[in-house]
Motif scaffolding. Structure first.
Motif, PDB file in Angstrom:
ATOM      1  N   GLY A 245       0.887  -1.226  -0.052  1.00 13.18           N
ATOM      2  CA  GLY A 245      -0.061  -0.139   0.038  1.00 13.18           C
ATOM      3  C   GLY A 245       0.762   1.247   0.164  1.00 13.18           C
ATOM      4  N   THR A 246       0.179   2.319   0.095  1.00  8.62           N
ATOM      5  CA  THR A 246       1.175   3.740  -0.110  1.00  8.62           C
ATOM      6  C   THR A 246       1.508   4.133   1.359  1.00  8.62           C
ATOM      7  OG1 THR A 246      -1.254   4.856   0.790  1.00  8.62           O
ATOM      8  CG2 THR A 246      -0.648   4.660  -1.788  1.00  8.62           C
ATOM      9  N   ALA A 247       1.360   3.237   2.337  1.00 10.22           N
ATOM     10  CA  ALA A 247       1.918   3.636   3.774  1.00 10.22           C
ATOM     11  C   ALA A 247       2.580   2.150   4.491  1.00 10.22           C
ATOM     12  CB  ALA A 247       0.949   4.127   4.639  1.00 10.22           C
ATOM     13  N   GLY A 248       2.572   1.241   3.542  1.00  4.09           N
ATOM     14  CA  GLY A 248       3.150  -0.130   4.423  1.00  4.09           C
ATOM     15  C   GLY A 248       2.921  -1.315   3.374  1.00  4.09           C
ATOM     16  N   ARG A 249       3.233  -2.295   4.002  1.00  3.59           N
ATOM     17  CA  ARG A 249       3.274  -3.729   3.375  1.00  3.59           C
ATOM     18  C   ARG A 249       2.651  -4.694   4.323  1.00  3.59           C
ATOM     19  NH1 ARG A 249       8.560  -6.254   0.600  1.00  3.59           N
ATOM     20  NH2 ARG A 249       8.172  -4.308  -0.716  1.00  3.59           N
ATOM     21  N   VAL A 250       1.857  -5.844   3.885  1.00  5.53           N
ATOM     22  CA  VAL A 250       1.582  -6.644   4.536  1.00  5.53           C
ATOM     23  C   VAL A 250       1.759  -8.150   3.832  1.00  5.53           C
ATOM     24  CG1 VAL A 250      -0.619  -6.632   3.892  1.00  5.53           C
ATOM     25  CG2 VAL A 250      -0.124  -7.797   6.336  1.00  5.53           C
ATOM     26  N   GLU A 251       2.256  -9.154   4.594  1.00  4.73           N
ATOM     27  CA  GLU A 251       2.595 -10.407   3.703  1.00  4.73           C
ATOM     28  C   GLU A 251       2.232 -11.527   4.775  1.00  4.73           C
ATOM     29  OE1 GLU A 251       6.802 -10.515   2.902  1.00  4.73           O
ATOM     30  OE2 GLU A 251       6.850  -9.292   1.821  1.00  4.73           O
TER      31      GLU A 251
END
Length: 333
Positions: A245-251
């Motif tokens: 995303g524009t403010a972070g990442r999730v995996e």
């Protein structure tokens, strides 16, 4: 205090349907009342005996004698439409396994029949009930990664279909797709999939075969890059998913696995399912999905995963096959 039983649940299909029986038995809002199987095998009767319900090989007789409020359909795809339609005509709500049917025409007729009968039709995309997938969704909905921009998904054979449904439930409506689908095995190297060739339908492929790689564009502008192969081994992770995303990442590192969240910082938040507290595994996802459908019915709510979601997944799969043939973008319609 004994739990209140309100909805009588009949199950069609004694193999995967064993999980449906467990869901009905564990539900606060339902109880199993019958089991149907295509053939009269000792193990099917033993399952019915364990649950304490009669076993039938005549589906119509089961409906008339057991008088269920809900029917769950856990047969192979060609049986989904006829079993669902007969249950709806008998006044039952229906939980139908994915894929909803073997054609979009039959799937649309199932949705129309449910609406006409004023009954609920729910599709069993149970990956949405993975505790890891649910935690991932909550972080995205809370805005912790900002606006989702793109996702990357790799999965074991038919798991890519299920996980794409999960991504759709997070990112929204797919509009078009570009794809490469290779059905023929490599020379002297047959596919491993235990379902091949039974999941190649006239207009779409459920399994991945040699290579199934596609890019999906959503109404929001977000993109998903996904890939799978039947050469993958079932011992490998069922699915790995990253959403940026524009403010972070999730995996996500597996279907019910560790989830790592980065929010513009070196330190990450890590979610790990509890081996004690959480229902873990594909079968338990199914159990939870059945229980949630019964909860929704008891509460007077609509189906958590309505029949139209099942139709939409067939439309996406058909667009994947068309895009592979055309070599360009194809609309999902």
């Amino acid at each position: 205090m004994a739990k209140s039983k309100t909805l009588r649940v009949a199950v069609a299909g004694p193999n995967w349907g064993e999980n449906h029986l467990q869901g009905a038995a564990e539900s606060e809002h339902g109880e199993p009342c019958a089991l149907w199987g295509r053939s009269d095998k000792p193990e099917y009767r033993a399952l019915a005996d364990r649950v304490g319900v009669p076993f039938y090989t005549d589906y119509s007789l089961m409906l008339s004698e057991s008088k269920p409020d809900v029917v769950t359909v856990a047969t192979q795809e060609p049986g989904h439409a006829p079993f669902t339609m007969e249950a709806l005509a008998a006044g039952c709500d229906v939980y139908c396994e994915k894929v909803i049917s073997d054609s979009h025409d039959a799937a649309r007729e199932m949705v129309r029949a449910a609406a006409a009968a004023k009954r609920e039709l729910n599709i069993g995309y149970n990956y949405r009930y993975s505790v890891s997938c649910q935690w991932m969704r909550r972080q995205i909905e809370a805005g912790r990664i900002g606006e989702p921009l793109f996702g990357q998904l790799s999965a074991f054979t038919w798991c890519v279909h299920h996980m794409t449904d999960y991504v759709n439930s997070v990112l929204g409506t797919p509009t078009r797709v570009m794809a490469r689908l290779e059905l023929d095995p490599l020379a002297d190297l047959p596919h491993k999939s235990i379902y091949e060739p039974g999941h190649l339908f006239e207009t779409f492929a459920y399994a991945a075969y040699t290579r199934k790689v596609y890019t999906v564009e959503y109404e929001s502008g977000a993109l998903l890059q996904a890939g799978a192969t039947d050469y993958a081994d079932i011992s490998e992770p069922a699915a790995r998913l990253m959403i940026q995303g524009t403010a972070g990442r999730v995996e996500l590192d597996d279907l019910t696995g560790k989830v790592t969240l980065w929010e513009a910082a070196r330190e990450a938040t890590v979610y790990t399912p509890s081996q004690i507290l959480d229902p873990i595994g594909l079968r338990m996802n199914c159990v939870e999905a059945v229980k949630d459908f019964l909860r929704a019915l008891a509460a007077g709510e609509g189906a958590p995963i309505p029949g139209q979601d099942g139709v939409n997944m067939i439309l996406l799969e058909e667009a994947i096959m068309r895009a592979s043939k055309s070599g360009g973008w194809e609309d999902v319609a």
